[in-house]
Design an enzyme around this catalytic site. Structure first.
Site, PDB file in Angstrom:
ATOM      1  N   ARG A  26      22.794  28.212 -11.378  1.00 48.84           N
ATOM      2  CA  ARG A  26      21.526  27.373 -11.046  1.00 48.84           C
ATOM      3  C   ARG A  26      20.188  28.396 -10.623  1.00 48.84           C
ATOM      4  O   ARG A  26      19.300  28.251 -10.919  1.00 48.84           O
ATOM      5  CB  ARG A  26      21.999  26.279 -10.062  1.00 48.84           C
ATOM      6  CG  ARG A  26      20.506  25.368  -9.860  1.00 48.84           C
ATOM      7  CD  ARG A  26      20.923  24.063  -8.834  1.00 48.84           C
ATOM      8  NE  ARG A  26      19.955  23.299  -8.806  1.00 48.84           N
ATOM      9  CZ  ARG A  26      18.933  23.225  -7.871  1.00 48.84           C
ATOM     10  NH1 ARG A  26      18.918  24.429  -6.986  1.00 48.84           N
ATOM     11  NH2 ARG A  26      17.897  22.448  -7.676  1.00 48.84           N
ATOM     12  N   TYR A  37      42.606  16.296 -15.875  1.00 50.34           N
ATOM     13  CA  TYR A  37      42.437  15.050 -15.540  1.00 50.34           C
ATOM     14  C   TYR A  37      43.597  14.632 -14.789  1.00 50.34           C
ATOM     15  O   TYR A  37      44.676  15.153 -14.996  1.00 50.34           O
ATOM     16  CB  TYR A  37      42.855  13.852 -16.798  1.00 50.34           C
ATOM     17  CG  TYR A  37      41.492  13.957 -17.851  1.00 50.34           C
ATOM     18  CD1 TYR A  37      40.570  12.955 -17.914  1.00 50.34           C
ATOM     19  CD2 TYR A  37      41.133  15.120 -18.625  1.00 50.34           C
ATOM     20  CE1 TYR A  37      39.487  13.050 -18.858  1.00 50.34           C
ATOM     21  CE2 TYR A  37      40.168  14.900 -19.445  1.00 50.34           C
ATOM     22  CZ  TYR A  37      39.405  13.999 -19.457  1.00 50.34           C
ATOM     23  OH  TYR A  37      38.260  13.978 -20.566  1.00 50.34           O
TER      24      TYR A  37
END
Length: 824
Positions: free
Chosen positions: A113, A222
């Site tokens: 970022r 998951y």
């Protein structure tokens, strides 16, 4: 206002994050005066955060001239890997990032970022407009302007103040205070709408060397109550995340804050979290990555869809009004879109001011801000919802999502990419800057009328298609076989079928050696005796033409089942409908099939050229399957010299849906290669030649039999029903009327279905010939070549349109050229 000149519009931006810096760049290039206030001591601090830039944001950055710098500092994604809690693949590795680039013209990039903020800051031509150490303390709202008062005592005035200061926005809090008397219910709802159900540790690691992950790999793991995600870049650099569900749902004002020690405790608590596992048992775990981590942070994950975006001269953008989970990676992209949408409105306002020389009134500013919210709200909220759904899927929250991950996801490898695609296609652009050619060259053009939040209602389509269900119910009533069952049973039990010549044929009662089943099939067989043995010449010709037309219908059903846009929809199992049609009549099941197809196949499903594409392996097997299991057995049972053996062939033919399902699987797997991975990216029309050859060839055969039939006996005598089947007093008479109605409803419903599909094309601006002209030509074709050939011709013409024409609102070189009056 004493602190600002009123000769042109001026904007005060609070917060130099992704949204604030994007807006600053956009306003600078729009020629709008602004000042950007940042509370930190630097614009681009290193906080361990990474960000994904999708094509929706890349296009805006490209318009601003910042995309090259952003993409060079980021890693392009290559392969998506869905894994279970043990690190094993749930589905095959998916190279959808390559598909996404082909669709949009842009790679999906992931990077720090800090680098994005630095590039956006460096792209600003006048850096003096960006001020640091300017934390917001208060906002003073006046009739002719608005002033930001900073913590250091300085103040900055403008005609508009934009809060891009994040999810815990001070701008938004001050706006609530000012707006509460005017909008008490909205403010109350907004103060309670933010929730936090998960926390997330994210970090950047250096020197991660593992054969289990390569540059460009995205590993998503998951788990029940937790999940993990990593993105691998060149040189062993890795952007990683780990998430867990919190014990309860927190709201604004009570969201947990974490320290570095809390982050270390998180890692210790989830030391058995696996990111990838190899065939030899080797694992990449959270501790493996943690020991190489150079920066990290543990945060609570907020989710919010605020309703009050603006009041007076104050407006918010980015996370301060729409906050998504990081699971879909859309937060920064959505912030860039909102900044662009707001810049569009500000630019229009500034242009009006400059043209008229009149200062913008508060009413004009509020109207512009209302339009900004209207233009972004639906998409922004839909993106938040899509990411929330993905977060709960990643964490396998609830039995429904656990079943989805374990049983559906393995067959839906492009689940996440399709979520991304739907969030990208309707993206905002900067209206006043040229569109880069890269954004116009994809196979899924940007389209402001499509995508998340703008999808066509399935309920509305269901209502529109009710006439098809009406045909199904009517067909079921007209074609009720119960009056003829006693005749059929009596004929079967008599043991012989009397021929017109005076001879007889023994009735075959046993074939599969399943007594009850054999008895049932033998009873059904008696309905076909008049056509099979020629005791009713008219019925024999009609049956030959009708069932030859079935080759066109069945081949089309197989093509539709293999279409990428129809994956995991009710039309993916054509032989199921064929089997029901054998029991109840194709005239009963066809309207139901057409109804379901129309509901689940809106034109937006074909916004990407690859979604029209069928699996070529299945497509190549389509007509051979139909010929071997349906057409040849039927022609054989009509023409075989041994009259008794014809009944054995009829036993075989009655179960053709079963044989077709098996043959399609075997032929497609054994004789043809699966080329979908490359077709969907590079050859989106690869299946068109086989479609034209197969459906066109079947249509020619259908037309030939149609002419052969009606030229000898007449069109009306052979094909047009003369009464209800139940009105006949013999089995032969009942069967003749039944089959005429079966053909009428079966192909009539498909022709109505084509009408619906062409109406969709007309509404999308893709049917240049006009709907009524096409419908008229269809009626002419019906009389000249019959229903089967007409169905084939119409379906192929639609296929050509889907493959070669784009939606009227799609942004392509041609459409942009038309808009600007020149070739692009």
């Amino acid at each position: 206002m004493s602190s600002i000149e009123n000769d042109r519009l001026r904007v005060v931006i609070v917060g130099a994050g992704v949204a604030g810096l994007t807006l600053a760049n956009a306003l600078e290039q729009a020629g709008v005066d602004y000042v950007l206030l940042e509370r930190r001591s630097e614009v681009a601090p290193q906080v361990g955060a990474s960000i994904g830039i999708f094509p929706s944001a890349a296009r805006i950055l490209d318009q601003l001239g910042a995309w090259k710098g952003v993409s060079e500092a980021a890693a392009p994604l290559q392969v998506f890997n869905n894994r279970d809690q043990q690190g094993n693949h749930i589905s095959i590795p998916d190279r959808s990032p390559l598909l996404l680039r082909a669709r949009t013209g842009y790679s999906t990039a992931w990077g720090e970022r800090q680098n994005l903020l630095r590039v956006l800051h460096d792209n600003i031509k006048d850096p003096s407009k960006v001020l640091v150490n300017k934390g917001l303390a208060d906002i003073k709202h006046e009739a002719d302007g608005v002033t930001a008062i900073c913590e250091d005592g300085s103040s900055y005035s403008g005609h508009l103040l934009v809060g891009t200061d994040g999810v815990f926005s001070k701008t938004r809090s001050k706006m609530w205070e000012l707006a509460e008397s005017d909008h008490p219910e909205l403010v109350r709802a907004d103060r309670n709408c933010l929730i936090s159900e998960y926390n997330c540790i994210f970090g950047i690691a250096q020197g991660v060397t593992s054969p289990l992950t390569q540059p460009g790999d995205v590993n998503t793991c998951y788990n029940v109550g937790r999940c993990a995600l990593s993105i691998t870049a060149e040189g062993g650099k890795m952007y990683w995340f780990a998430q867990e569900r919190l014990p309860r749902t927190y709201r604004l004002g009570e969201v947990p804050r974490y320290t570095d020690d809390d982050a270390r405790d998180f890692v210790a608590r989830h030391a058995n979290l696996i990111y990838a596992k190899g065939s030899n048992g080797q694992k990449l775990t959270l501790p493996n990555i943690w020991e190489k981590t150079t920066s990290f942070r543990l945060v609570a994950i907020e989710e919010a869809k605020f309703k009050l975006w603006h009041w007076g001269r104050i407006v918010c953008a980015g996370d301060s009004i729409h906050k998504a989970t990081p699971n879909l990676g859309v937060g920064g992209n959505s912030a860039i879109e909102s900044a662009a949408a707001l810049a569009n409105g500000i630019k229009r306002l500034a242009d009006q001011w400059n043209t008229t020389g009149c200062r913008s009134t508060i009413q004009e500013i509020e109207a512009m801000l209302a339009e900004y919210q209207r233009s972004r709200k639906v998409r922004a909220e839909a993106v938040v919802d899509a990411s929330a759904f993905l977060a709960r899927s990643h964490n396998m929250q609830g039995w429904g999502r656990r079943l989805f991950v374990r049983f559906v996801l393995p067959h839906l490898t492009e689940f996440v990419p399709e979520l991304m695609g739907n969030s990208i296609i309707g993206a905002t652009k900067l209206d006043y800057l040229p569109l880069p050619m890269a954004s116009l060259s994809g196979t899924k053009p940007f389209n402001p009328t499509q995508g998340e939040g703008l999808r066509e209602s399935k309920l509305k389509r269901s209502i529109y298609a009710l006439p098809l269900l009406g045909l199904a119910f009517t067909a079921a009533w007209v074609m009720d076989v119960s009056p003829a069952v006693e005749w059929a049973i009596a004929l079967r039990d008599s043991g012989v079928f009397e021929l017109p010549s005076g001879g007889s044929v023994p009735i075959l009662r046993t074939f599969y050696h399943l007594p009850s089943f054999d008895d049932f099939v033998a009873m059904v067989n008696t309905f076909f005796f008049p056509a099979m043995y020629g005791t009713d010449p008219l019925s024999r010709r009609q049956t030959l033409s009708f069932l030859t037309d079935g080759v066109v219908l069945l081949t089309i059903w197989i093509f539709e089942s293999a279409r990428r846009a129809n994956m995991l929809t009710p039309v993916q199992w054509p032989n199921f409908y064929a089997a029901i049609g054998q029991l109840l009549g194709i005239g009963v099941i066809s309207p139901i099939y057409c109804f379901l197809h129309y509901v689940v196949s809106p034109i937006e499903n074909f916004s990407a050229l690859d979604q029209r594409l069928t699996n070529t392996r299945v497509s190549l097997a389509a007509l051979p399957t139909v010929v071997l299991t349906y057409l040849l057995p039927f022609f054989a049972l009509i023409t075989w010299p041994d009259l008794a053996f014809r009944q054995a062939l009829l036993f075989v033919w009655q179960l053709y849906p079963v044989w077709a399902a098996a043959a399609l699987f075997v032929i497609s797997k054994v004789f043809f290669k699966d080329t979908m991975l490359t077709d969907k990216v590079f050859r989106t029309q690869r299946d068109l030649p086989v479609m034209r050859m197969y459906v066109g060839g079947a249509a020619v055969l259908s037309a030939a039999v149609w002419w052969w039939t009606w030229l000898e006996y007449g069109l009306f005598d052979v094909f047009v029903p003369s009464g209800l089947p139940r009105s006949r007093d013999t089995l032969a008479g009942f069967t003749a009327e039944f089959l005429r109605w079966d053909e009428t409803f079966g192909f009539g419903s498909h022709l109505v279905w084509l009408g619906y599909l062409f109406w969709d094309l007309q509404a999308a601006g893709m049917l240049r010939e006009g709907w009524f002209k096409v419908a008229g030509l269809g009626l002419v074709s019906l009389l000249l070549v019959g229903p089967g050939a007409t169905l084939g011709i119409g379906w192929l013409f639609r296929e050509h349109i889907l493959a070669t024409r784009r939606h009227k609102n799609a942004l392509t070189p041609e459409s942009v050229g038309r808009l600007h009056g020149s070739a692009f």
